[in-house]
Design an enzyme around this catalytic site. Structure first.
Site, PDB file in Angstrom:
ATOM      1  N   CYS A  19       0.842  -1.206   0.000  1.00  0.00           N
ATOM      2  CA  CYS A  19       0.000   0.000   0.000  1.00  0.00           C
ATOM      3  C   CYS A  19       0.879   1.259   0.000  1.00  0.00           C
ATOM      4  O   CYS A  19       1.665   1.482   0.946  1.00  0.00           O
ATOM      5  CB  CYS A  19      -0.904  -0.015   1.230  1.00  0.00           C
ATOM      6  N   CYS A  22       0.221   3.517   3.075  1.00  0.00           N
ATOM      7  CA  CYS A  22       0.809   2.953   4.283  1.00  0.00           C
ATOM      8  C   CYS A  22       2.309   3.231   4.328  1.00  0.00           C
ATOM      9  O   CYS A  22       2.874   3.506   5.399  1.00  0.00           O
ATOM     10  CB  CYS A  22       0.552   1.453   4.348  1.00  0.00           C
TER      11      CYS A  22
END
Length: 242
Positions: A19, A22
């Site tokens: 991600c 993230c």
């Protein structure tokens, strides 16, 4: 993310290694984690790819997802993702202004536990599919056929169990005892008419019984023998007299 019973609050975020959001959050989160002891808060992160059950338990539909947990109540953090905002969220108790997750959809509820089990089952099926196609050498369509047959067989077994339980709890009509016939309520006029008919029927039955007893008495009198005894006539004496 876990169901903690620690008296200290928790601030955790779920992430995935692939991600991009993230990855950009990672430096700020590590700086914020250094303030954990000063703020008296536990700071953690969880890789949802390694624990897929948490995706169902916490309804993680976007990454990263940050939750605040205290006294069994879960609140979702939706503010800015900087170290300063995280510190203010804990130090100024901004989490109190956030509505906690409903008990129906809380991570410890039965519904979310079932969702977690479904997510774990899906990941187990995925691993089995990979093992059959990569290690065993079964073609993809063969793996799908195996799972289809397993699904049909398990559905058949589950259906038989449900039919058995339903028959035990709610037996069929032929095994049920006959229901007791409850008299229906009648209107006042109908009740009076019915009562009058019953009385007339009882009177007719009494008259019939009286007539029958009188008839029996008369028949008994007619059939009884004559109390006066008749002397037998000697035929020889009759001849002499003549």
């Amino acid at each position: 993310m876990q169901l903690h019973k620690d008296p200290k609050p928790w601030l955790e975020h779920g992430y995935a290694p692939w991600c991009p959001a993230c990855q950009s959050l990672q430096p700020e989160w590590e700086k914020f984690a250094e303030w954990g002891e000063d703020l008296e808060v536990n700071i953690a992160k969880v890789d949802v790819t390694e624990q897929p059950g948490l995706s169902g338990r916490f309804v993680i539909t976007a990454l990263p997802t940050i939750y605040h947990c205290k006294d069994g109540e879960f609140r979702r953090y939706q503010g800015a993702r900087t170290k300063t905002d995280f510190i203010n969220f804990i130090n100024d108790q901004e989490w109190k202004s956030v509505e906690p997750v409903s008990s129906w959809f809380g991570p410890s509820s039965f519904l979310m536990s079932s969702m977690s089990a479904l997510f774990q089952l899906s990941m187990w099926i995925r691993h089995c599919h990979g093992y059959l196609t990569e290690n065993v050498g079964i073609p993809v369509w063969g793996s799908y056929a195996i799972f289809a047959l397993a699904t049909l067989f398990s559905g058949l077994i589950l259906g038989l169990i449900m039919v058995f339980l339903a028959d035990c709890i709610c037996p069929s009509k032929r095994h049920r005892p006959a229901p007791y016939p409850h008299p229906r309520k009648l209107a006042p006029a109908s009740a009076q008419l019915l009562k009058k008919l019953d009385e007339e029927q009882e009177a007719d039955e009494e008259d019939i019984s009286d007539d029958e007893t009188e008839g029996k008495k008369v028949s008994s009198k007619d059939s009884s023998p004559n109390p006066v005894r008749q002397r037998p006539v000697n035929p020889a004496a009759t001849m002499e007299k003549s």
